[in-house]
Design a protein around this motif. Structure first.
Motif, PDB file in Angstrom:
ATOM      1  N   UNK A 395       0.824  -1.208   0.000  1.00  0.00           N
ATOM      2  CA  UNK A 395       0.000   0.000   0.000  1.00  0.00           C
ATOM      3  C   UNK A 395       0.860   1.261   0.000  1.00  0.00           C
ATOM      4  N   UNK A 396       0.221   2.392  -0.271  1.00  0.00           N
ATOM      5  CA  UNK A 396       0.926   3.674  -0.295  1.00  0.00           C
ATOM      6  C   UNK A 396       1.504   4.021   1.077  1.00  0.00           C
ATOM      7  N   UNK A 397       0.835   3.599   2.137  1.00  0.00           N
ATOM      8  CA  UNK A 397       1.308   3.903   3.489  1.00  0.00           C
ATOM      9  C   UNK A 397       2.451   2.994   3.921  1.00  0.00           C
ATOM     10  N   UNK A 398       2.665   1.910   3.163  1.00  0.00           N
ATOM     11  CA  UNK A 398       3.712   0.957   3.526  1.00  0.00           C
ATOM     12  C   UNK A 398       3.222  -0.166   4.419  1.00  0.00           C
ATOM     13  N   UNK A 399       2.001  -0.041   4.893  1.00  0.00           N
ATOM     14  CA  UNK A 399       1.429  -1.084   5.750  1.00  0.00           C
ATOM     15  C   UNK A 399       0.814  -2.177   4.874  1.00  0.00           C
ATOM     16  N   UNK A 400       1.305  -3.407   4.943  1.00  0.00           N
ATOM     17  CA  UNK A 400       0.762  -4.469   4.092  1.00  0.00           C
ATOM     18  C   UNK A 400      -0.652  -4.848   4.500  1.00  0.00           C
ATOM     19  N   UNK A 401      -1.464  -5.168   3.498  1.00  0.00           N
ATOM     20  CA  UNK A 401      -2.839  -5.603   3.737  1.00  0.00           C
ATOM     21  C   UNK A 401      -3.011  -6.991   3.127  1.00  0.00           C
ATOM     22  N   UNK A 402      -3.605  -7.891   3.879  1.00  0.00           N
ATOM     23  CA  UNK A 402      -3.808  -9.254   3.391  1.00  0.00           C
ATOM     24  C   UNK A 402      -5.053  -9.349   2.507  1.00  0.00           C
ATOM     25  N   UNK A 403      -5.204 -10.497   1.861  1.00  0.00           N
ATOM     26  CA  UNK A 403      -6.364 -10.750   1.005  1.00  0.00           C
ATOM     27  C   UNK A 403      -7.156 -11.916   1.592  1.00  0.00           C
ATOM     28  N   UNK A 404      -8.472 -11.871   1.435  1.00  0.00           N
ATOM     29  CA  UNK A 404      -9.325 -12.882   2.063  1.00  0.00           C
ATOM     30  C   UNK A 404     -10.495 -13.264   1.155  1.00  0.00           C
ATOM     31  N   UNK A 405     -11.187 -14.338   1.567  1.00  0.00           N
ATOM     32  CA  UNK A 405     -12.458 -14.711   0.951  1.00  0.00           C
ATOM     33  C   UNK A 405     -13.504 -14.739   2.059  1.00  0.00           C
ATOM     34  N   UNK A 406     -14.760 -14.859   1.671  1.00  0.00           N
ATOM     35  CA  UNK A 406     -15.832 -14.754   2.652  1.00  0.00           C
ATOM     36  C   UNK A 406     -15.910 -15.974   3.581  1.00  0.00           C
ATOM     37  N   UNK A 407     -15.895 -17.179   3.006  1.00  0.00           N
ATOM     38  CA  UNK A 407     -16.107 -18.361   3.847  1.00  0.00           C
ATOM     39  C   UNK A 407     -15.220 -19.562   3.496  1.00  0.00           C
ATOM     40  N   UNK A 408     -14.680 -19.637   2.289  1.00  0.00           N
ATOM     41  CA  UNK A 408     -13.972 -20.837   1.826  1.00  0.00           C
ATOM     42  C   UNK A 408     -12.667 -21.059   2.587  1.00  0.00           C
ATOM     43  N   UNK A 409     -12.530 -22.220   3.190  1.00  0.00           N
ATOM     44  CA  UNK A 409     -11.285 -22.615   3.853  1.00  0.00           C
ATOM     45  C   UNK A 409     -10.752 -23.874   3.193  1.00  0.00           C
ATOM     46  N   UNK A 410      -9.429 -23.976   3.145  1.00  0.00           N
ATOM     47  CA  UNK A 410      -8.816 -25.148   2.534  1.00  0.00           C
ATOM     48  C   UNK A 410      -9.081 -25.262   1.054  1.00  0.00           C
ATOM     49  N   UNK A 411      -9.321 -24.130   0.395  1.00  0.00           N
ATOM     50  CA  UNK A 411      -9.640 -24.154  -1.020  1.00  0.00           C
ATOM     51  C   UNK A 411      -8.472 -23.795  -1.913  1.00  0.00           C
ATOM     52  N   UNK A 412      -8.564 -24.150  -3.170  1.00  0.00           N
ATOM     53  CA  UNK A 412      -7.566 -23.757  -4.150  1.00  0.00           C
ATOM     54  C   UNK A 412      -7.967 -22.425  -4.770  1.00  0.00           C
ATOM     55  N   UNK A 413      -6.977 -21.680  -5.230  1.00  0.00           N
ATOM     56  CA  UNK A 413      -7.224 -20.346  -5.799  1.00  0.00           C
ATOM     57  C   UNK A 413      -6.834 -20.326  -7.256  1.00  0.00           C
TER      58      UNK A 413
END
Length: 414
Positions: A395-413
């Motif tokens: 990010x512009x501030x230098x603070x990293x932001x993670x990425x997520x999904x709503x409910x899927x766990x153990x899934x392939x992307x």
């Protein structure tokens, strides 16, 4: 702590050894050398390489066995075939087996479905001993697949001593061609028949043509390069940047979305990927089944921006949105930033310790995306990962932001 004992005879059962190393099965089984192949678990003894390989996969990476009954049956079929096709085979039988693999891979990246499976590992281990019989002219698809597996498995897991690398210049390997007859599009069944027919022809003519092609290619290269060593025989280059860093993965913002006029299952989105003010990309996505059109409007997404543009039912798609699929295939969910207030379109995703400069456009023949995609996943925290490293937005501030999904766990992307 390992509760089972796997015994492998020295320089034998390379298929089981490859599966053991790839699945990191040392957590469930201790490896020992012995005179006979066997797996002992709590007093029960398992025999047979395929039975043992399936057990190891089931305890470590069950997705290698297939994510549906149909895929599981196909994985089983290919494993059984591979374990016998190259055993004590004569040159003619080996050529025929290679041509079967080549025909099957004419429109596929992996042996079963669209990701690596136990079938790829078992087949590779057996084909490796016969790899000198593969030729660019007669088995380009098999060579392309072989090069992919030796890079994402052998090189990645440091197994070069057990499976020496086959020098392959991928620039010499043509793009895959889907079989067709009389200029008309063929369905999968007819395509397979055409492939089998071509395989039989290549079996009888491949060797003679190979020698001629090899000689002509060598003469052309020598004229062009003088006395230099041909590229396919040159020593491996020095280690390059991590493959995953070659992907240009960005934050995107869907400005608008509509149904594809020529396909009921597709959406056509206009996405801001930070290419410049007023510059937006057209992206085609097969998400009609998973999202109502209202939820596709004004939405943050994560995209790969440097794939070669592809026409989908007459509309050129200039990027691809990342989605996570549930292990049982019941859900498909878009990736998005955890905190959208801290990001903007075009912010790039990186993986700590695996950084580098993205390619302007990924060269299709190099198969960079196909090499890393099987390791994209979501874990129990619903965060997106490459192996065990989270997707991080710079990010512009230098603070990293993670990425997520709503409910899927153990899934392939993908």
């Amino acid at each position: 702590m390992a509760t089972a004992i796997l015994t492998i005879p020295e320089k034998q059962a390379k298929d089981v050894f490859l599966v053991y190393k790839y699945t990191k099965a040392d957590g469930v089984s201790r490896l020992e050398k012995g005179t006979d192949l066997s797996l002992e678990v709590n007093g029960d003894k398992f025999d047979g390489p395929i039975t043992i390989a399936k057990y190891l996969a089931s305890k470590t990476q069950p997705e290698l066995l297939g994510d549906s009954k149909e895929n599981q049956a196909e994985v089983e079929e290919w494993c059984s075939w591979a374990s016998t096709a190259f055993k004590n085979a004569n040159p003619k039988e080996i050529t025929a087996a290679i041509q079967k693999v080549n025909a099957h891979l004419s429109s596929r990246t992996f042996i079963v479905h669209n990701k690596i499976s136990l079938a790829d590992l078992i087949l590779f281990s057996h084909l490796h001993g016969a790899s000198k019989n593969m030729r660019v002219s007669s088995s380009p698809n098999a060579l392309r697949w072989f090069d992919l597996i030796q890079n994402i498995v052998v090189v990645k897991y440091d197994l070069v001593n057990e499976f020496p690398l086959l020098p392959i210049n991928v620039d010499d390997v043509p793009e895959p061609v889907i079989a067709s007859t009389n200029g008309k599009k063929t369905d999968e069944k007819n395509g397979k028949k055409a492939d089998e027919k071509e395989a039989k022809k290549a079996e009888g003519k491949g060797d003679k043509k190979d020698k001629k092609d090899k000689k002509e290619k060598k003469e052309k290269k020598e004229k062009k390069e003088g006395n230099s060593i041909p590229a396919r025989l040159a020593a491996p280059a020095a280690p390059e940047q991590p493959v995953v860093s070659r992907l240009d993965i960005r934050v995107g913002y869907i400005r608008s979305c509509k149904k594809h006029e020529g396909a009921d299952s597709l959406y056509v989105e206009e996405i801001d990927l930070g290419d410049g003010e007023g510059v937006y990309r057209t992206v085609v996505s097969g998400l009609v089944k998973w999202y109502p059109i209202e939820e596709m409007q004004n939405r943050w997404v994560i995209c790969i921006a440097n794939l070669k543009p592809a026409s989908m039912r007459g509309v050129k798609s200039e990027a691809m949105v990342f989605c996570a699929t549930a292990p049982d295939g019941s859900k498909v969910e878009l990736l998005s930033p955890v905190d959208t207030s801290k990001v903007k379109p075009g912010d790039r995703i990186y993986f700590e310790g695996l950084e580098g400069v993205p390619e302007k456009q990924l060269p299709p023949k190099k198969k960079y995306f196909e090499a890393v995609q099987p390791d994209f996943n979501t874990k129990d925290d619903r965060i997106a990962y490459y192996q065990d490293k989270p997707f991080l937005i710079r990010t512009a501030s230098g603070e990293p932001v993670k990425c997520e999904v709503a409910t899927v766990t153990g899934g392939g992307i993908k």
